[in-house]
Design an enzyme around this catalytic site. Sequence first.
Site, mmCIF file in Angstrom:
data_model
loop_
_atom_site.group_PDB
_atom_site.id
_atom_site.type_symbol
_atom_site.label_atom_id
_atom_site.label_comp_id
_atom_site.label_asym_id
_atom_site.label_seq_id
_atom_site.Cartn_x
_atom_site.Cartn_y
_atom_site.Cartn_z
ATOM 1 N N THR A 1 1.757 -34.927 -56.154
ATOM 2 C CA THR A 1 1.164 -35.947 -55.280
ATOM 3 C C THR A 1 -0.325 -36.126 -55.556
ATOM 4 O O THR A 1 -1.004 -35.190 -55.989
ATOM 5 C CB THR A 1 1.381 -35.571 -53.790
ATOM 6 N N TYR B 1 0.148 -28.943 -46.865
ATOM 7 C CA TYR B 1 1.092 -29.693 -47.718
ATOM 8 C C TYR B 1 0.521 -29.841 -49.129
ATOM 9 O O TYR B 1 1.178 -29.482 -50.122
ATOM 10 C CB TYR B 1 1.366 -31.085 -47.119
#
Length: 337
Positions: A131, A156
């Site tokens: 990501t 995350y």
Amino acid sequence: MTKHVLLTGAGGFVGSHVLRRILSDTDWRVTCPVTLRHHGNSDRFAPYLADRPDWAARVRTFLCDLSCPIPPTSVAEIGPVDYILNIASESHVDRSISDPAPFVRNNVELMLNMLEFARQAQPKVFLHMGTDEEYGPAYGDYLHREWDTVLPSNPYSASKATQSALATSWWRTYQVPVVLTRTMNLIAPGQDAEKYVPMVIRKVLAEEAVQIHASPDGVPGSRHWIDAREFAGAWLHLLEHAEVQRHPDYDRPTMYHVVGEERSNLEIAQTIADILGKPLKYELTSFHESRPGHDLRYALDGAKLSGLGWTPRRSLEETLQDIVGWCQANPQWLGAR
Ligand SMILES: NC(=O)c1ccc[n+]([C@@H]2O[C@H](COP(=O)([O-])OP(=O)(O)OC[C@H]3O[C@@H](n4cnc5c(N)ncnc54)[C@H](O)[C@@H]3O)[C@@H](O)[C@H]2O)c1
């Protein structure tokens, strides 16, 4: 010979679109370890497999929580694989902040288990999904380039950066043929109601105010957005065209950014309200106070993948039109989970 792919995360939002694209564009066989935990949901792929028995015949699913090693009996049943496509992860930032330890443990353990599986299976490519959040915020109009400094802001993104680091070390130590990708906010039909676009659709339909995260001086947060179906096309393009770099010829694995279009969160909400033909009610909230660990802007440079001949086909507006139409036809997906 027909290729055989091991795809993780097929019961998730992105994985279900990647599975569908593989089935529509290739004749490959696909094996999918799936779990209904961690927001997996077989309703994402069961309807299109039910409509296409010829596709269903090429897919094998088996229940497997990847936070444990794939059992030897399943390894034997899977047999040789050409490609491992690793998409599975806990994926929601807010959940990583409210209860970080199980979230991070899951993402680290599943990565270790997939890399260990790859060490045995020796695929031609181990394609992994990362990501933009691994880099942390992008200031001004800066676009992060492949292999920029990693500076994750929340559990995350730290767990995703750890996955990339583990993959890099298995590439170097064990010659696992890793190709890393980093991408941005993915949108398309079938996303969990907790994510931004379905949440905005639900609130606009209910005539409730949408919270738009902004800087303390009122500049709305901004993201790059890409259709998950376009992302799936980019991955197939990479499998066909990307060079798998090998140590010691290279000091790091191949990495590509898969990049869509930049819009502020307010522009996305306004476009959705326009498509629905409803007024947008919104409140700007300071992201520093309301969401610690969230960044105002993420942005990636996609020139390397464009140079390899890939660009998205749909515009962002077409994607948003599709999603709104799909959510209206499938309102059960707008219920909060
Ligand atoms: N959605 C986005 O905007 C976005 C952006 C960039 C990167 N990503 C990455 O894309 C991937 C998929 O995201 P998503 O939006 O589809 O998430 P999702 O929550 O919809 O799906 C996640 C999938 O991973 C599976 N999974 C998680 N832990 C597992 C485990 N221990 N064993 C087996 N399966 C497990 C879930 O069952 C589910 O199928 C993630 O790696 C995420 O970090 C997502």
